[in-house]
Write an enzyme that holds these catalytic residues in place. Structure first.
Site, PDB file in Angstrom:
ATOM      1  N   GLN A   1     -14.402   2.719   1.426  1.00 19.89           N
ATOM      2  CA  GLN A   1     -13.763   2.558   0.141  1.00 19.89           C
ATOM      3  C   GLN A   1     -13.370   3.561  -0.675  1.00 19.89           C
ATOM      4  OE1 GLN A   1     -15.941  -0.401  -2.341  1.00 19.89           O
ATOM      5  NE2 GLN A   1     -14.228  -0.968  -3.631  1.00 19.89           N
TER       6      GLN A   1
ATOM      7  N   HIS B   1      -7.188  -5.879   2.340  1.00 22.47           N
ATOM      8  CA  HIS B   1      -5.809  -5.142   2.872  1.00 22.47           C
ATOM      9  C   HIS B   1      -5.425  -6.130   3.883  1.00 22.47           C
ATOM     10  CE1 HIS B   1      -6.785  -0.813   2.454  1.00 22.47           C
ATOM     11  NE2 HIS B   1      -7.958  -1.180   2.188  1.00 22.47           N
TER      12      HIS B   1
ATOM     13  N   ASP C   1       0.968  -1.272   0.057  1.00 17.38           N
ATOM     14  CA  ASP C   1       0.035  -0.164   0.021  1.00 17.38           C
ATOM     15  C   ASP C   1       0.660   1.202   0.026  1.00 17.38           C
ATOM     16  OD1 ASP C   1      -3.296   0.732   0.943  1.00 17.38           O
ATOM     17  OD2 ASP C   1      -1.805   2.193   1.047  1.00 17.38           O
ATOM     18  N   ILE C   2       0.511   2.208  -0.922  1.00 19.15           N
ATOM     19  CA  ILE C   2       1.522   3.421  -0.884  1.00 19.15           C
ATOM     20  C   ILE C   2       1.313   4.408   0.405  1.00 19.15           C
ATOM     21  CG2 ILE C   2      -0.344   4.840  -2.037  1.00 19.15           C
ATOM     22  CD1 ILE C   2       1.845   5.599  -4.396  1.00 19.15           C
TER      23      ILE C   2
ATOM     24  N   ASN D   1     -13.158  -3.039   2.546  1.00 14.82           N
ATOM     25  CA  ASN D   1     -14.187  -2.013   2.606  1.00 14.82           C
ATOM     26  C   ASN D   1     -14.587  -2.132   1.343  1.00 14.82           C
ATOM     27  OD1 ASN D   1     -12.856  -0.914   4.967  1.00 14.82           O
ATOM     28  ND2 ASN D   1     -11.439   0.227   3.741  1.00 14.82           N
TER      29      ASN D   1
ATOM     30  N   HIS E   1     -10.245  -5.194  -3.248  1.00 22.69           N
ATOM     31  CA  HIS E   1      -8.855  -5.373  -2.728  1.00 22.69           C
ATOM     32  C   HIS E   1      -9.128  -5.802  -1.337  1.00 22.69           C
ATOM     33  CE1 HIS E   1     -10.022  -1.137  -2.323  1.00 22.69           C
ATOM     34  NE2 HIS E   1      -9.412  -1.143  -1.088  1.00 22.69           N
TER      35      HIS E   1
END
Ligand code: AMP
Ligand code: ZN
Length: 137
Positions: free
Chosen positions: A94, A102, A31-32, A87, A100
């Site tokens: 979301q 997490h 994750d960025i 989410n 996706h």
């Protein structure tokens, strides 16, 4: 591939990502803006907006992959716990509308303790019975 979907662009190689796992059906990236060190995202390569749209076989495979990665990441990161978060819909938090999952490693030291803390509500009298009637499948 869906137009203007950032995760489709990552999967297609148009946008760079830090990939930690890839197979025919999934890509797993860091994750960025991580919630903790090592926070990663399981992305199905095909575009499905959310859990409602995701086919059952991919949902099952995503969970099997999450189990595999939870073990692997816990060993490598030496983290002390692990959250799986997913989410669906803006109201649920979301922000990217490509399904996706997490993967969030948790640490005894230096972790953001209230990362996933919510206010605990209380049911009114009779409410749980109504819910059980409504929701029993
Ligand atoms: P959600 O709020 O559940 O939709 O999560 C979307 C996640 O995608 C957030 O945690 C973002 O930090 C992450 N994200 C957004 N853009 C990128 C990107 N280009 N590369 C990696 N992660 C991203
Ligand atoms: Zn997409």
């Amino acid at each position: 591939m869906a137009e203007n979907c950032i995760f489709c662009k990552i999967i297609g190689g148009e946008i760079p990502s830090n990939t930690i796992y890839e197979d025919e059906e999934f890509k797993v990236i860091l994750d960025i803006s991580p919630a903790s060190k090592g926070h990663a995202l399981i992305l199905p390569k095909q575009h499905y907006a959310n859990i409602y749209d995701l086919p059952e076989d991919l949902a099952a495979k995503a969970m099997i992959l999450a189990k595999k990665l939870a073990g692997h990441m816990t060993e490598k990161l030496q983290c002390d716990g692990f959250n799986l978060v997913q989410n669906n819909g803006e109201v649920a938090g979301q922000t990217v509308f490509h399904f996706h999952l997490h993967l969030i490693p948790r640490y005894k030291e230096g972790d953001n303790r209230d990362l996933l803390i919510w206010n605990q509500l209380q049911y009114k009298e009779g409410e749980t019975e109504e819910l059980v009637k409504l929701l029993t499948l």
